[in-house]
Every structure is written in structure tokens, then in C-alpha cells.
Design a protein around this motif. Structure first.
Motif, PDB file in Angstrom:
ATOM      1  N   VAL A 126       1.367  -1.526   0.105  1.00 44.40           N
ATOM      2  CA  VAL A 126       0.311   0.060  -0.316  1.00 44.40           C
ATOM      3  C   VAL A 126       1.036   1.499   0.310  1.00 44.40           C
ATOM      4  CG1 VAL A 126      -1.943   1.220   0.862  1.00 44.40           C
ATOM      5  CG2 VAL A 126      -2.248  -2.010   1.258  1.00 44.40           C
ATOM      6  N   ILE A 127       2.334   1.192   1.034  1.00 43.25           N
ATOM      7  CA  ILE A 127       3.186   2.551   0.392  1.00 43.25           C
ATOM      8  C   ILE A 127       3.869   2.074   0.303  1.00 43.25           C
ATOM      9  CG2 ILE A 127       4.207   3.772   2.997  1.00 43.25           C
ATOM     10  CD1 ILE A 127       2.391   3.003   4.622  1.00 43.25           C
ATOM     11  N   THR A 128       4.476   2.838  -0.991  1.00 44.97           N
ATOM     12  CA  THR A 128       6.016   2.096  -1.478  1.00 44.97           C
ATOM     13  C   THR A 128       7.326   2.821  -1.350  1.00 44.97           C
ATOM     14  OG1 THR A 128       5.501   3.735  -3.409  1.00 44.97           O
ATOM     15  CG2 THR A 128       4.625   1.724  -3.527  1.00 44.97           C
ATOM     16  N   ASP A 129       7.038   3.625  -0.347  1.00 44.27           N
ATOM     17  CA  ASP A 129       7.998   4.228   0.227  1.00 44.27           C
ATOM     18  C   ASP A 129       7.699   4.835   1.740  1.00 44.27           C
ATOM     19  OD1 ASP A 129      10.054   6.654   1.199  1.00 44.27           O
ATOM     20  OD2 ASP A 129      10.313   7.009  -1.799  1.00 44.27           O
ATOM     21  N   PRO A 130       8.500   4.353   2.529  1.00 41.68           N
ATOM     22  CA  PRO A 130       7.303   5.541   3.722  1.00 41.68           C
ATOM     23  C   PRO A 130       7.863   6.730   3.986  1.00 41.68           C
ATOM     24  CG  PRO A 130      10.190   4.426   3.884  1.00 41.68           C
ATOM     25  CD  PRO A 130       9.611   4.166   2.658  1.00 41.68           C
ATOM     26  N   ASP A 131       8.802   7.533   3.433  1.00 43.18           N
ATOM     27  CA  ASP A 131       7.982   8.823   3.040  1.00 43.18           C
ATOM     28  C   ASP A 131       7.204   9.426   2.116  1.00 43.18           C
ATOM     29  OD1 ASP A 131      10.757   8.913   5.058  1.00 43.18           O
ATOM     30  OD2 ASP A 131      11.954   8.490   3.354  1.00 43.18           O
ATOM     31  N   LEU A 132       6.594   8.812   2.051  1.00 42.67           N
ATOM     32  CA  LEU A 132       5.789   9.427   0.553  1.00 42.67           C
ATOM     33  C   LEU A 132       4.149   8.296   0.842  1.00 42.67           C
ATOM     34  CD1 LEU A 132       8.049   8.784  -2.941  1.00 42.67           C
ATOM     35  CD2 LEU A 132       7.578  10.791  -1.581  1.00 42.67           C
ATOM     36  N   ILE A 133       4.138   9.277   2.019  1.00 49.62           N
ATOM     37  CA  ILE A 133       2.119   9.205   2.127  1.00 49.62           C
ATOM     38  C   ILE A 133       1.870  10.145   1.804  1.00 49.62           C
ATOM     39  CG2 ILE A 133       2.696   7.163   4.300  1.00 49.62           C
ATOM     40  CD1 ILE A 133       2.411   9.028   6.383  1.00 49.62           C
ATOM     41  N   PHE A 134      -0.007   9.877   1.746  1.00 49.89           N
ATOM     42  CA  PHE A 134      -0.818  11.349   1.483  1.00 49.89           C
ATOM     43  C   PHE A 134      -1.946  11.812   2.762  1.00 49.89           C
ATOM     44  CE2 PHE A 134      -1.475   7.905  -1.611  1.00 49.89           C
ATOM     45  CZ  PHE A 134      -2.542   7.991  -1.622  1.00 49.89           C
ATOM     46  N   PRO A 135      -2.602  12.434   2.767  1.00 52.65           N
ATOM     47  CA  PRO A 135      -3.514  13.135   3.475  1.00 52.65           C
ATOM     48  C   PRO A 135      -4.156  12.115   2.473  1.00 52.65           C
ATOM     49  CG  PRO A 135      -2.801  14.927   3.460  1.00 52.65           C
ATOM     50  CD  PRO A 135      -1.333  14.094   2.872  1.00 52.65           C
ATOM     51  N   GLY A 136      -5.117  11.104   3.237  1.00 48.93           N
ATOM     52  CA  GLY A 136      -6.553  10.555   2.745  1.00 48.93           C
ATOM     53  C   GLY A 136      -6.565   9.150   2.581  1.00 48.93           C
ATOM     54  N   GLN A 137      -4.981   8.867   2.535  1.00 52.91           N
ATOM     55  CA  GLN A 137      -4.360   7.365   2.164  1.00 52.91           C
ATOM     56  C   GLN A 137      -5.049   7.045   3.847  1.00 52.91           C
ATOM     57  OE1 GLN A 137      -0.186   7.057   1.783  1.00 52.91           O
ATOM     58  NE2 GLN A 137      -0.363   5.244   0.817  1.00 52.91           N
ATOM     59  N   LYS A 138      -5.438   5.633   3.428  1.00 49.74           N
ATOM     60  CA  LYS A 138      -6.018   4.471   4.802  1.00 49.74           C
ATOM     61  C   LYS A 138      -4.915   3.664   4.425  1.00 49.74           C
ATOM     62  CE  LYS A 138     -10.588   4.114   5.091  1.00 49.74           C
ATOM     63  NZ  LYS A 138     -11.462   3.492   5.122  1.00 49.74           N
ATOM     64  N   ILE A 139      -4.067   3.205   5.595  1.00 50.11           N
ATOM     65  CA  ILE A 139      -3.302   2.129   5.485  1.00 50.11           C
ATOM     66  C   ILE A 139      -4.128   1.315   7.000  1.00 50.11           C
ATOM     67  CG2 ILE A 139      -1.257   3.157   4.967  1.00 50.11           C
ATOM     68  CD1 ILE A 139      -1.088   3.496   7.989  1.00 50.11           C
ATOM     69  N   ARG A 140      -3.368   0.012   7.574  1.00 47.43           N
ATOM     70  CA  ARG A 140      -3.961  -0.810   8.468  1.00 47.43           C
ATOM     71  C   ARG A 140      -2.431  -1.055   9.924  1.00 47.43           C
ATOM     72  NH1 ARG A 140      -1.521  -5.483   7.465  1.00 47.43           N
ATOM     73  NH2 ARG A 140      -3.208  -6.873   8.720  1.00 47.43           N
ATOM     74  N   ILE A 141      -3.122  -0.548  10.587  1.00 48.39           N
ATOM     75  CA  ILE A 141      -2.268  -0.660  11.454  1.00 48.39           C
ATOM     76  C   ILE A 141      -2.793  -1.840  12.461  1.00 48.39           C
ATOM     77  CG2 ILE A 141      -1.243   0.634  13.843  1.00 48.39           C
ATOM     78  CD1 ILE A 141      -1.539   3.085  12.033  1.00 48.39           C
ATOM     79  N   PRO A 142      -1.525  -3.082  12.818  1.00 50.39           N
ATOM     80  CA  PRO A 142      -1.563  -4.392  13.576  1.00 50.39           C
ATOM     81  C   PRO A 142      -1.733  -3.869  14.757  1.00 50.39           C
ATOM     82  CG  PRO A 142      -0.913  -4.527  12.353  1.00 50.39           C
ATOM     83  CD  PRO A 142      -1.286  -3.086  11.544  1.00 50.39           C
ATOM     84  N   ALA A 143      -2.100  -4.396  15.717  1.00 56.64           N
ATOM     85  CA  ALA A 143      -2.160  -4.240  17.291  1.00 56.64           C
ATOM     86  C   ALA A 143      -1.085  -4.532  17.664  1.00 56.64           C
ATOM     87  CB  ALA A 143      -3.192  -5.112  18.386  1.00 56.64           C
ATOM     88  N   ALA A 144      -0.228  -3.917  18.692  1.00 59.23           N
ATOM     89  CA  ALA A 144       0.687  -4.142  18.759  1.00 59.23           C
ATOM     90  C   ALA A 144       1.260  -5.504  20.134  1.00 59.23           C
ATOM     91  CB  ALA A 144       1.631  -2.685  19.753  1.00 59.23           C
TER      92      ALA A 144
END
Length: 145
Positions: A126-144
Motif C-alpha cells: 500500500v505504501i511504496t516509500d515510507p517517506d511518501l504517504i499522503f493525507p487521505g491514504q488509508k493504511i492498516r495498523i495491527p495491534a502492538a
């Protein structure tokens, strides 16, 4: 905003608004970094992307939906015919806001900014470069863990 709803006017430009081969282009985009979906089929019509196939894991299912939904022009993803095993971990879906970085997101969710690499790895397709994210982009965050 659930997993299947997206901001239509924000995202990666994969196809044009009147593009007759939008389905082919979005399918090729997902297939290029395929998160683990066999027999992938994608149809785009009127801002709705419909995905069919067989995901090898729950995360592959989620990533395919996010890859489709984060495309400019897609406001909803339907995946009724995308088979997948049940998710066994808790996952939060996060919409990136102006001023966010993966470091800040990791601090918010995990209490430690250096864990941003885990968020990146969980969203590599979903994110090809960790420095290139953009507002409105949706990502998944697994629980710690």
C-alpha cells in the motif's frame, strides 16, 4: 470510515475519470505488488471497485482492498467475492492526516516512533516509500504485540 469506504478525490492516479480501461489498470496495479491474491479480478464502475479472487491470508485481503481504495477515483470497494481466511489479529484502519509521518503514527499507536518500520512492513504493498504517504491514504495498523 470503514475498510471499504474511501475518499474518491484523493489517492494515487492509476486511471483517468473517463478511462475505459480503468478496471484493467487497477487490476494491473494490484497485481504488480500482489499481496497474495490468486485469480484476481477487478472491475471499476462509477467510483466503485469490485474485487474477486482468493486471498491467501486475511492481511492479503485487507491489502488488496486498500490498494484499490487508495486509487484516485475510487470511493468504495466491494469484496463480497474475494475469499479469505478470517483475521486472527486486531487491526485498526487509519486515514493519514496532514502532517502525519509513519514515525508520528507509530508513536500514537505503539508509543514508540521507531516502530514505524513495522507499520511500513505491514503496508508494503500500500505504501511504496515510507517517506511518501499522503493525507487521505488509508493504511492498516495491527495491534502492538
Amino acid at each position: 470510515m470503514g475498510l471499504f469506504d474511501f475518499a474518491r478525490n484523493i489517492g494515487k492516479k492509476i486511471f483517468g475519470s473517463d478511462d475505459d480501461d480503468a478496471s484493467e489498470k487497477l487490476q494491473a496495479h494490484i497485481a504488480e505488488d500482489n499481496p497474495g491474491v490468486d485469480d484476481l479480478q477487478v472491475v471499476v464502475k462509477d467510483g466503485v471497485a469490485t474485487i474477486k479472487g482468493k486471498a491467501k491470508s486475511a492481511s492479503a485481503y485487507e491489502k488488496a482492498i486498500l490498494m484499490a481504495g487508495n486509487a484516485l477515483g475510487v470511493e468504495e470497494v466491494r469484496a463480497d467475492e474475494l475469499e479469505a481466511p478470517e483475521q486472527t489479529i486486531e487491526v485498526t484502519y487509519y486515514v493519514i492526516e496532514k502532517g502525519d509521518s509513519l514515525w508520528k503514527i507509530a508513536e500514537r499507536f505503539y508509543g514508540n516512533g521507531s516502530k514505524y518500520t513495522g507499520i511500513f512492513e505491514e503496508n508494503r504493498e500500500v505504501i511504496t516509500d515510507p517517506d511518501l504517504i499522503f493525507p487521505g491514504q488509508k493504511i492498516r495498523i495491527p495491534a502492538a504485540s
